[in-house]
Enzyme design. Sequence first.
Site, PDB file in Angstrom:
ATOM      1  N   ARG A  33       0.649  -1.046   0.117  1.00 15.82           N
ATOM      2  CA  ARG A  33       0.326   0.009  -0.047  1.00 15.82           C
ATOM      3  C   ARG A  33       0.638   1.127   0.104  1.00 15.82           C
ATOM      4  O   ARG A  33       1.842   0.924  -0.099  1.00 15.82           O
ATOM      5  CB  ARG A  33      -0.677  -0.376   1.091  1.00 15.82           C
ATOM      6  CG  ARG A  33      -1.840  -1.141   1.212  1.00 15.82           C
ATOM      7  CD  ARG A  33      -2.800  -1.151   2.628  1.00 15.82           C
ATOM      8  NE  ARG A  33      -1.679  -2.011   3.528  1.00 15.82           N
ATOM      9  CZ  ARG A  33      -2.295  -1.828   5.013  1.00 15.82           C
ATOM     10  NH1 ARG A  33      -3.467  -1.665   5.032  1.00 15.82           N
ATOM     11  NH2 ARG A  33      -0.857  -2.307   5.601  1.00 15.82           N
ATOM     12  N   LYS A  65       2.293   2.154   7.040  1.00 16.46           N
ATOM     13  CA  LYS A  65       2.328   1.456   8.321  1.00 16.46           C
ATOM     14  C   LYS A  65       3.419   2.081   9.131  1.00 16.46           C
ATOM     15  O   LYS A  65       3.850   3.535   8.825  1.00 16.46           O
ATOM     16  CB  LYS A  65       3.273   0.085   7.944  1.00 16.46           C
ATOM     17  CG  LYS A  65       2.274  -0.888   7.358  1.00 16.46           C
ATOM     18  CD  LYS A  65       1.652  -1.535   8.098  1.00 16.46           C
ATOM     19  CE  LYS A  65       1.591  -2.884   9.234  1.00 16.46           C
ATOM     20  NZ  LYS A  65       0.216  -3.551   9.595  1.00 16.46           N
ATOM     21  N   TYR A  71      -0.422   4.204  10.642  1.00 16.45           N
ATOM     22  CA  TYR A  71      -1.149   3.826  11.957  1.00 16.45           C
ATOM     23  C   TYR A  71       0.800   3.435  12.768  1.00 16.45           C
ATOM     24  O   TYR A  71       1.754   2.821  12.374  1.00 16.45           O
ATOM     25  CB  TYR A  71      -0.802   2.351  10.985  1.00 16.45           C
ATOM     26  CG  TYR A  71      -2.145   2.208  10.370  1.00 16.45           C
ATOM     27  CD1 TYR A  71      -3.659   2.171  11.218  1.00 16.45           C
ATOM     28  CD2 TYR A  71      -2.146   1.926   8.981  1.00 16.45           C
ATOM     29  CE1 TYR A  71      -4.842   1.574  10.689  1.00 16.45           C
ATOM     30  CE2 TYR A  71      -3.695   1.764   8.294  1.00 16.45           C
ATOM     31  CZ  TYR A  71      -5.083   1.945   9.151  1.00 16.45           C
ATOM     32  OH  TYR A  71      -5.654   1.576   8.433  1.00 16.45           O
ATOM     33  N   HIS A 111       0.359   1.259  16.091  1.00 15.53           N
ATOM     34  CA  HIS A 111       0.431  -0.192  16.922  1.00 15.53           C
ATOM     35  C   HIS A 111       1.623   0.228  17.777  1.00 15.53           C
ATOM     36  O   HIS A 111       1.855  -0.324  18.224  1.00 15.53           O
ATOM     37  CB  HIS A 111       0.409  -0.751  16.153  1.00 15.53           C
ATOM     38  CG  HIS A 111      -1.003  -1.005  15.827  1.00 15.53           C
ATOM     39  ND1 HIS A 111      -2.027  -1.117  15.028  1.00 15.53           N
ATOM     40  CD2 HIS A 111      -0.918  -0.708  13.877  1.00 15.53           C
ATOM     41  CE1 HIS A 111      -3.315  -1.596  15.010  1.00 15.53           C
ATOM     42  NE2 HIS A 111      -2.720  -0.606  14.108  1.00 15.53           N
ATOM     43  N   GLU A 135      -5.090   3.958  14.081  1.00 17.00           N
ATOM     44  CA  GLU A 135      -5.705   3.822  15.238  1.00 17.00           C
ATOM     45  C   GLU A 135      -6.270   4.217  16.003  1.00 17.00           C
ATOM     46  O   GLU A 135      -7.591   3.671  16.696  1.00 17.00           O
ATOM     47  CB  GLU A 135      -4.736   2.315  15.229  1.00 17.00           C
ATOM     48  CG  GLU A 135      -3.489   1.923  16.066  1.00 17.00           C
ATOM     49  CD  GLU A 135      -2.779   2.833  15.603  1.00 17.00           C
ATOM     50  OE1 GLU A 135      -2.488   2.804  14.922  1.00 17.00           O
ATOM     51  OE2 GLU A 135      -2.036   2.817  16.121  1.00 17.00           O
ATOM     52  N   ASP A 181      -5.104 -11.298  13.622  1.00 18.48           N
ATOM     53  CA  ASP A 181      -3.760 -10.150  14.756  1.00 18.48           C
ATOM     54  C   ASP A 181      -4.272 -10.079  16.098  1.00 18.48           C
ATOM     55  O   ASP A 181      -3.399  -9.844  16.639  1.00 18.48           O
ATOM     56  CB  ASP A 181      -4.298  -9.002  13.264  1.00 18.48           C
ATOM     57  CG  ASP A 181      -5.809  -8.950  13.847  1.00 18.48           C
ATOM     58  OD1 ASP A 181      -6.823  -9.047  14.033  1.00 18.48           O
ATOM     59  OD2 ASP A 181      -5.321  -7.663  13.471  1.00 18.48           O
TER      60      ASP A 181
END
Length: 372
Positions: free
Chosen positions: A15, A75, A94, A96, A118, A270
């Site tokens: 992506r 990412k 993102y 995380h 997120e 996940d």
Amino acid sequence: MKIGCPTEIKPQEFRVGMTPDAAREAVNHGHQVLIQKDAGMGSGFSDEDYTTAGAHIIATAEEIFATADMIVKVKEPQAVERKMLRPDQLLFTYLHLAPDPEQTHDLLESGCTAIAYETVTDDRGGLPLLAPMSEVAGRLAPQVGAWTLQKANGGRGVLMGGVPGVAPAKVVVIGGGVVGTHAAKIAAGMGADVTVLDRSLNRLKYLDDVFGRDFKNQYSTAGATLDLVRQADMVIGAVLIPGAAAPKLISRAQLSEMKPGAAIVDVAIDQGGCFETSKATTHGDPIYNVDGVMHYCVANMPGAVARTSTIALGNATMPFMLALADKGWRQACSDDPHLLNGLNVHAGQLTYYAVGKALGIDVVSPSLAVKQ
Ligand SMILES: NC(=O)c1ccc[n+]([C@@H]2O[C@H](COP(=O)([O-])OP(=O)(O)OC[C@H]3O[C@@H](n4cnc5c(N)ncnc54)[C@H](O)[C@@H]3O)[C@@H](O)[C@H]2O)c1
């Protein structure tokens, strides 16, 4: 503002953080857009698509990180990228952070301001920048499950829609949230006989009102789940308990009660997966057999359809990206409490409570950080 979009370097990530359409919107708002050479290739966007939209093609990630005011990615930044982040630079991607102390440490040390996709929220209590990927994974699940059910792949050799005179496949979807609803819609559209299980009565009422004619729904007790799973040709795992590992709803022993060649698509992998026998797989080697039941457990399903995923993510991030570019992050976050919820890191301070709790790091209130 100078908005920079480097090529994603995490393995198997195709992506890209900005579509040509998003670049055009930013240019129309008076911003300068810097796209790394070939950044869009994995999603089917050429450098020419970006230059036509008014963006500039830049040879290296180093040049982009050195000059951009805001970095837009997909990412979390990898170690080499984190070294290039600057104080006063805005990172929108993102992240995380909770399970990733190393990244958190590096972001704090960089001095940058980081807004995580997120944790951005919406008025309905949802996560609007996470939802598009759940929609993609949900819609993809029956597609890959149908392939897994084919005889040559170890499956039962059952066609989703059956044919006149032959019953369709029985599909059970455990969890009727974003993933589960989209999975059920597509499976029903393929002609399968679909039942969705959920623990939320409100969610079941919604599914019944909206999709009552397309698929059945049932309250998710251990007994009802096992009963349906025994009869199923395909089971799609789509449960989520926010902030927790997925509950194991089917044990190893119960697996042997399933039909031989049945397919499991455990989208919740996940978060550890909702079958005891689930373990994460990759797009290169997506399925494996346990007791004659075929498991598909790819942890980054949207990567299989990178172009659709990039466009879906771009549609969701674009209004926030434009607000950040037009107003600057302080004003944009002051004006929009949902965007403020995305603030995770600012000038060496952590600003997201759940991450602080998970990693044992002190947290500064995001509304204070905005004023600093
Ligand atoms: N593998 C991938 O590529 C991929 C991509 C996107 C999302 N996901 C994962 O898919 C999972 C589902 O995501 P979502 O966006 O649909 O979440 P969601 O919150 O929208 O839906 C989860 C649903 O599970 C239900 N639930 C909880 N416990 C249950 C139980 N015991 N039985 C039945 N239902 C139960 C909840 O009531 C809720 O409706 C998450 O783990 C998410 O991380 C994976």
